[in-house]
Design an enzyme around this catalytic site. Structure first.
Site, PDB file in Angstrom:
ATOM      1  N   GLY A  54       0.911  -1.133  -0.045  1.00 28.70           N
ATOM      2  CA  GLY A  54      -0.034   0.105   0.092  1.00 28.70           C
ATOM      3  C   GLY A  54       1.002   1.219   0.122  1.00 28.70           C
ATOM      4  N   HIS A  55       1.859   1.283  -1.022  1.00 24.52           N
ATOM      5  CA  HIS A  55       2.679   2.275  -0.846  1.00 24.52           C
ATOM      6  C   HIS A  55       3.594   2.259  -2.222  1.00 24.52           C
ATOM      7  CE1 HIS A  55       5.251  -0.813   1.177  1.00 24.52           C
ATOM      8  NE2 HIS A  55       6.292  -0.199   0.338  1.00 24.52           N
ATOM      9  N   ALA A  56       4.366   3.451  -2.535  1.00 23.45           N
ATOM     10  CA  ALA A  56       5.391   3.342  -3.488  1.00 23.45           C
ATOM     11  C   ALA A  56       6.515   3.723  -2.997  1.00 23.45           C
ATOM     12  CB  ALA A  56       4.976   4.115  -4.787  1.00 23.45           C
ATOM     13  N   ARG A  78       2.692  -0.562  -4.875  1.00 23.16           N
ATOM     14  CA  ARG A  78       2.326  -2.081  -4.739  1.00 23.16           C
ATOM     15  C   ARG A  78       1.596  -2.460  -3.619  1.00 23.16           C
ATOM     16  NH1 ARG A  78       7.807  -1.846  -3.503  1.00 23.16           N
ATOM     17  NH2 ARG A  78       7.795  -0.219  -4.978  1.00 23.16           N
TER      18      ARG A  78
END
Length: 140
Positions: free
Chosen positions: A52-54, A99
């Site tokens: 839940g981040h990049a 992702r």
């Protein structure tokens, strides 16, 4: 240049087969970067999601060393799901890709080989901020 999901590729890791058990090795030029951080996810509860981040500058290789899980990669315009379930394969995720990890099987372990040490300032944790960052990056 901004990253796209087409750059999220499966890397076949060297596999040494032996009747006593197989070995996969990650060294030398297997990755396009020097490994500066290694961590792994395990005991992920049923139905839980990770990621839940990049990352702004960091690249990562994800390997299912045990079990399986899905990785959803998103470049802000397109997304795809990759199932990892072989310990001799890894998904290379370049910088600038959102992702999410889900559908962890019981006993699964996700090994992550990162191109940099942990820096909170390298994370984008809000998807709308991620899309704005991608738009601004494409204008440079």
């Amino acid at each position: 240049m901004t990253s796209t999901i087409s750059q999220c590729t499966i890397h076949q890791l060297p596999k040494i087969e032996d009747h006593r058990g197989n070995i996969s090795v990650i060294e030398k030029d297997i990755l396009p970067y020097a490994i500066k951080r290694v961590y792994y996810l395990y005991d992920v509860p049923s139905g839980a999601k990770r990621g839940g981040h990049a990352h702004i500058d960091q690249s990562e290789l994800l390997v299912a060393v045990s079990g399986s899980f899905d990785v959803i990669v998103n470049d802000g315009q397109n997304k795809k799901t990759v199932t990892l379930n072989k310990p001799d394969q890894g998904l290379l995720i370049p910088k600038g890709i959102w992702r999410e990890l889900e559908n962890f099987s019981s006993g699964s372990v996700c090994l992550v080989l990162a191109s940099d040490v942990y820096l909170e300032s390298d994370y984008i944790r809000d998807f709308e901020n991620f899309k704005a960052h991608k738009l601004n990056s494409s204008l440079l």
